[in-house]
Each structure stands twice: as structure tokens, then as C-alpha cells.
Design a protein around this motif. Structure first.
Motif, PDB file in Angstrom:
ATOM      1  N   ASP A 248       0.818  -1.216   0.000  1.00 31.46           N
ATOM      2  CA  ASP A 248       0.000   0.000   0.000  1.00 31.46           C
ATOM      3  C   ASP A 248       0.849   1.262   0.000  1.00 31.46           C
ATOM      4  OD1 ASP A 248      -2.282  -1.569   0.061  1.00 31.46           O
ATOM      5  OD2 ASP A 248      -2.377  -1.575   2.264  1.00 31.46           O
ATOM      6  N   SER A 249       2.102   1.139   0.398  1.00 32.77           N
ATOM      7  CA  SER A 249       2.935   2.331   0.559  1.00 32.77           C
ATOM      8  C   SER A 249       3.722   2.672  -0.705  1.00 32.77           C
ATOM      9  CB  SER A 249       3.923   2.117   1.713  1.00 32.77           C
ATOM     10  OG  SER A 249       4.814   1.064   1.406  1.00 32.77           O
ATOM     11  N   PHE A 250       3.457   1.969  -1.800  1.00 33.93           N
ATOM     12  CA  PHE A 250       4.285   2.166  -2.994  1.00 33.93           C
ATOM     13  C   PHE A 250       4.285   3.619  -3.447  1.00 33.93           C
ATOM     14  CE2 PHE A 250       4.391   2.465  -7.695  1.00 33.93           C
ATOM     15  CZ  PHE A 250       5.731   2.174  -7.865  1.00 33.93           C
ATOM     16  N   ARG A 251       3.104   4.210  -3.589  1.00 35.19           N
ATOM     17  CA  ARG A 251       3.026   5.586  -4.096  1.00 35.19           C
ATOM     18  C   ARG A 251       3.757   6.559  -3.189  1.00 35.19           C
ATOM     19  NH1 ARG A 251       1.857   6.822  -9.360  1.00 35.19           N
ATOM     20  NH2 ARG A 251       0.584   5.133 -10.182  1.00 35.19           N
ATOM     21  N   ARG A 252       3.626   6.350  -1.887  1.00 32.51           N
ATOM     22  CA  ARG A 252       4.272   7.261  -0.950  1.00 32.51           C
ATOM     23  C   ARG A 252       5.796   7.070  -0.971  1.00 32.51           C
ATOM     24  NH1 ARG A 252       1.696   5.686   2.896  1.00 32.51           N
ATOM     25  NH2 ARG A 252       3.148   4.310   3.966  1.00 32.51           N
ATOM     26  N   SER A 253       6.233   5.843  -0.912  1.00 34.57           N
ATOM     27  CA  SER A 253       7.673   5.585  -0.880  1.00 34.57           C
ATOM     28  C   SER A 253       8.325   5.787  -2.238  1.00 34.57           C
ATOM     29  CB  SER A 253       7.946   4.161  -0.370  1.00 34.57           C
ATOM     30  OG  SER A 253       7.252   3.196  -1.136  1.00 34.57           O
ATOM     31  N   ALA A 254       7.527   5.808  -3.310  1.00 32.33           N
ATOM     32  CA  ALA A 254       8.073   6.048  -4.640  1.00 32.33           C
ATOM     33  C   ALA A 254       8.713   7.423  -4.732  1.00 32.33           C
ATOM     34  CB  ALA A 254       6.973   5.901  -5.692  1.00 32.33           C
ATOM     35  N   ILE A 255       8.166   8.385  -3.989  1.00 35.31           N
ATOM     36  CA  ILE A 255       8.744   9.731  -3.987  1.00 35.31           C
ATOM     37  C   ILE A 255      10.150   9.690  -3.387  1.00 35.31           C
ATOM     38  CG2 ILE A 255       8.522  12.060  -3.048  1.00 35.31           C
ATOM     39  CD1 ILE A 255       5.490  11.677  -3.113  1.00 35.31           C
ATOM     40  N   LEU A 256      10.299   8.972  -2.286  1.00 31.18           N
ATOM     41  CA  LEU A 256      11.605   8.852  -1.645  1.00 31.18           C
ATOM     42  C   LEU A 256      12.588   8.106  -2.542  1.00 31.18           C
ATOM     43  CD1 LEU A 256      10.484   7.943   2.006  1.00 31.18           C
ATOM     44  CD2 LEU A 256      11.219  10.167   1.132  1.00 31.18           C
ATOM     45  N   ALA A 257      12.101   7.070  -3.207  1.00 31.80           N
ATOM     46  CA  ALA A 257      12.970   6.283  -4.077  1.00 31.80           C
ATOM     47  C   ALA A 257      13.504   7.127  -5.228  1.00 31.80           C
ATOM     48  CB  ALA A 257      12.211   5.071  -4.613  1.00 31.80           C
ATOM     49  N   ASN A 258      12.644   7.941  -5.817  1.00 24.48           N
ATOM     50  CA  ASN A 258      13.088   8.778  -6.932  1.00 24.48           C
ATOM     51  C   ASN A 258      13.962   9.931  -6.457  1.00 24.48           C
ATOM     52  OD1 ASN A 258      11.947   8.045  -9.762  1.00 24.48           O
ATOM     53  ND2 ASN A 258      10.291   7.578  -8.337  1.00 24.48           N
ATOM     54  N   ALA A 259      13.749  10.376  -5.227  1.00 23.20           N
ATOM     55  CA  ALA A 259      14.653  11.374  -4.659  1.00 23.20           C
ATOM     56  C   ALA A 259      16.051  10.766  -4.493  1.00 23.20           C
ATOM     57  CB  ALA A 259      14.122  11.867  -3.321  1.00 23.20           C
ATOM     58  N   ALA A 260      16.102   9.504  -4.050  1.00 18.38           N
ATOM     59  CA  ALA A 260      17.384   8.809  -3.931  1.00 18.38           C
ATOM     60  C   ALA A 260      18.015   8.599  -5.299  1.00 18.38           C
ATOM     61  CB  ALA A 260      17.186   7.471  -3.225  1.00 18.38           C
ATOM     62  N   LEU A 261      17.181   8.289  -6.284  1.00 17.80           N
ATOM     63  CA  LEU A 261      17.668   8.107  -7.651  1.00 17.80           C
ATOM     64  C   LEU A 261      18.273   9.404  -8.178  1.00 17.80           C
ATOM     65  CD1 LEU A 261      17.609   5.845  -9.872  1.00 17.80           C
ATOM     66  CD2 LEU A 261      15.555   6.955 -10.749  1.00 17.80           C
ATOM     67  N   MET A 262      17.601  10.522  -7.908  1.00 12.54           N
ATOM     68  CA  MET A 262      18.101  11.823  -8.335  1.00 12.54           C
ATOM     69  C   MET A 262      19.439  12.134  -7.657  1.00 12.54           C
ATOM     70  SD  MET A 262      16.238  15.558  -8.072  1.00 12.54           S
ATOM     71  CE  MET A 262      14.638  14.779  -8.333  1.00 12.54           C
ATOM     72  N   THR A 263      19.530  11.812  -6.373  1.00 13.01           N
ATOM     73  CA  THR A 263      20.770  12.031  -5.637  1.00 13.01           C
ATOM     74  C   THR A 263      21.918  11.241  -6.259  1.00 13.01           C
ATOM     75  OG1 THR A 263      19.560  12.400  -3.571  1.00 13.01           O
ATOM     76  CG2 THR A 263      21.902  11.812  -3.388  1.00 13.01           C
ATOM     77  N   ALA A 264      21.639   9.984  -6.613  1.00 11.93           N
ATOM     78  CA  ALA A 264      22.663   9.158  -7.248  1.00 11.93           C
ATOM     79  C   ALA A 264      23.119   9.778  -8.565  1.00 11.93           C
ATOM     80  CB  ALA A 264      22.115   7.749  -7.490  1.00 11.93           C
ATOM     81  N   GLY A 265      22.183  10.328  -9.324  1.00 12.49           N
ATOM     82  CA  GLY A 265      22.539  10.972 -10.586  1.00 12.49           C
ATOM     83  C   GLY A 265      23.431  12.179 -10.372  1.00 12.49           C
ATOM     84  N   PHE A 266      23.109  12.987  -9.363  1.00  9.14           N
ATOM     85  CA  PHE A 266      23.933  14.165  -9.069  1.00  9.14           C
ATOM     86  C   PHE A 266      25.328  13.750  -8.588  1.00  9.14           C
ATOM     87  CE2 PHE A 266      19.913  16.753  -8.695  1.00  9.14           C
ATOM     88  CZ  PHE A 266      20.250  17.650  -9.713  1.00  9.14           C
ATOM     89  N   VAL A 267      25.401  12.638  -7.847  1.00 10.03           N
ATOM     90  CA  VAL A 267      26.703  12.127  -7.421  1.00 10.03           C
ATOM     91  C   VAL A 267      27.551  11.765  -8.635  1.00 10.03           C
ATOM     92  CG1 VAL A 267      27.881  10.183  -6.303  1.00 10.03           C
ATOM     93  CG2 VAL A 267      25.969  11.301  -5.155  1.00 10.03           C
ATOM     94  N   LEU A 268      26.935  11.080  -9.596  1.00  8.70           N
ATOM     95  CA  LEU A 268      27.655  10.714 -10.820  1.00  8.70           C
ATOM     96  C   LEU A 268      28.115  11.953 -11.578  1.00  8.70           C
ATOM     97  CD1 LEU A 268      25.414   7.777 -12.095  1.00  8.70           C
ATOM     98  CD2 LEU A 268      27.753   7.600 -11.259  1.00  8.70           C
ATOM     99  N   ILE A 269      27.236  12.934 -11.713  1.00  5.07           N
ATOM    100  CA  ILE A 269      27.599  14.165 -12.433  1.00  5.07           C
ATOM    101  C   ILE A 269      28.771  14.854 -11.742  1.00  5.07           C
ATOM    102  CG2 ILE A 269      26.839  16.488 -13.072  1.00  5.07           C
ATOM    103  CD1 ILE A 269      23.982  15.337 -13.320  1.00  5.07           C
TER     104      ILE A 269
END
Length: 238
Positions: A205-226
Motif C-alpha cells: 500500500d505504501s508504494f506511491r508514498r515511498s516512490a517519492i523517496l525512491a526517486n529522490a534517492a535516484l536523483m541524488t545518485a545521478g547528481f553524485v555521478l555528475i
């Protein structure tokens, strides 16, 4: 009666994303790196070597955290297999095209800048998943066109690394095609695992809510790579 609260599936996803970020921090600025054993084989091989190059291609994909981060972002909100297949095919087309042309035609670019753009692809996909473009700018890039274009950069990123090696001209085209076949095999294996984990997560049930956190982590990983690649560019790549 209170509902039973189960542990959030995000707890399973966060360590994976964190591990990929730490891998980016720990690697020697080599998002598409070729290790010493593989370098020795590539530089010493001559003629057609189909199976070894297929193995190297599969290995590159399943250990390429930049590819996996981007692909995880691409399929994050895709629920139908035909949609997954369409986007993955576009990515494979872009990746294969620039890998082949980059090496065969000796088209060169600074590898740090190319890998920084690959990091940008991860940031883009995370923002797109959060609908950030529409929210902030009032429009969203065409997602299929973006996946194809970034696929070109992902393939070119590896081409820049192969160009640093001494490749035998004899059998080069066949070997590169074999490598691409291996990449697709590795991509299929990696995506199978990612989709299985993603589907298990979506059952909660928490997928939609935790999806925001997951994509925030994904964005952070991208900025780390850059940031990591630009640091390499300004310190070594100019």
C-alpha cells in the motif's frame, strides 16, 4: 480495528539505491570502466571472439550501475510488459548505435563529459517520474525520445573507454556486434530481477508514498555521478 502495519517495502529498495550511490563514490571515475583482466584480453585478442565478447558485454551491463539506475528509473511507473519492451528497445537501439559507430569510425569525445551526461540521464528520469518538468516548467520532454537520446550517450560512454585500448582491426565488427548481443543478454537478466522486485514492491500500500523517496534517492545518485565525473574532467580531463 487498526490495520496491521507491515514493514515498508522501501526498506528493501533503499539499501539497493544506497549501495549503487556508494559504488559511484568508490569507483575510480570509471562508470564504464574496463578492469585490468578484461583490458589484457581485449588488447591481446585478435580475430573473431564471439563468446568472450558476449560475456564481456553481459558483464558490462549487469555491473554497470549507471545503466541500472537509468533503466530502473525508466521502468519505474511502467506496468505493461509491452511498454517496458518499447522503452528498453529504444535504449538498446541508442546504446548499440553509438557503441558501434563510435569505435568503428573512431568518433572521440571527452569520457568524463560523456559520463557526466549519463549521470544527467539518471537525474532527468527521476525528475520525470516525479512529474517535476510539468510542475516547474509547465511541459515534459517526450519520454521515448529522451530514452533514445540518452541511450546514445550511454553507448558512447563505453565507446570512449574502448577507444583507449588497442583493438585489433581483424574481427572488430563481429566482436563489437557480439559485445552488443551480450549487453542485451545482461540487460534482460538485470531487468528481470528489477521487475520482479518492483512488482513485489507495488503490491504494498505504501508504494506511491515511498516512490517519492525512491526517486529522490535516484536523483541524488545521478547528481553524485555528475559531480564525480565533472571533478575528474576539471582535474584530469581537460
Amino acid at each position: 480495528m487498526k490495520s496491521v502495519i507491515h514493514p515498508s517495502p522501501m526498506r528493501r529498495v533503499t539499501p539497493i539505491l544506497t549501495g549503487l550511490v556508494l559504488a559511484a563514490l568508490a569507483s575510480p571515475l570509471m562508470a564504464h570502466g574496463v578492469n585490468e583482466n578484461d583490458k589484457a584480453f581485449i588488447e591481446g585478442a585478435s580475430g573473431v571472439n564471439i563468446i568472450p565478447y558476449m560475456y564481456l558485454g553481459a558483464k558490462h551491463m549487469v555491473t554497470g550501475y549507471d545503466h541500472l539506475l537509468f533503466l530502473a528509473g525508466v521502468i519505474f511507473f511502467l506496468y505493461r510488459l509491452k511498454d517496458v519492451a518499447a522503452y528498453v528497445t529504444l535504449f538498446a537501439l541508442g546504446h548499440s548505435t553509438t557503441l558501434l559507430l563510435g569505435v568503428m569510425l573512431d568518433i572521440r569525445a571527452n569520457p568524463f563529459l560523456i559520463d557526466a551526461i549519463i549521470g544527467l540521464s539518471v537525474v532527468y528520469k527521476a525528475i520525470d517520474n516525479l512529474d517535476g518538468f510539468r510542475t516547474w516548467f509547465g511541459f515534459a520532454p517526450n519520454p521515448k525520445a529522451a530514452v533514445l537520446i540518452f541511450g546514445f550517450f550511454h553507448g558512447f560512454g563505453l565507446a570512449t573507454k574502448l577507444q583507449e585500448l588497442t583493438l585489433a582491426r581483424d574481427g572488430m565488427f563481429a566482436n563489437l556486434v557480439s559485445f552488443n548481443v551480450g549487453v542485451e543478454m545482461g540487460q534482460f537478466m538485470a531487468l528481470t530481477v528489477i521487475l520482479l522486485l518492483m512488482n513485489l514492491w507495488r503490491l504494498g500500500d505504501s508504494f506511491r508514498r515511498s516512490a517519492i523517496l525512491a526517486n529522490a534517492a535516484l536523483m541524488t545518485a545521478g547528481f553524485v555521478l555528475i559531480g564525480y565525473q565533472l571533478t575528474g574532467y576539471f582535474s584530469k580531463g581537460v
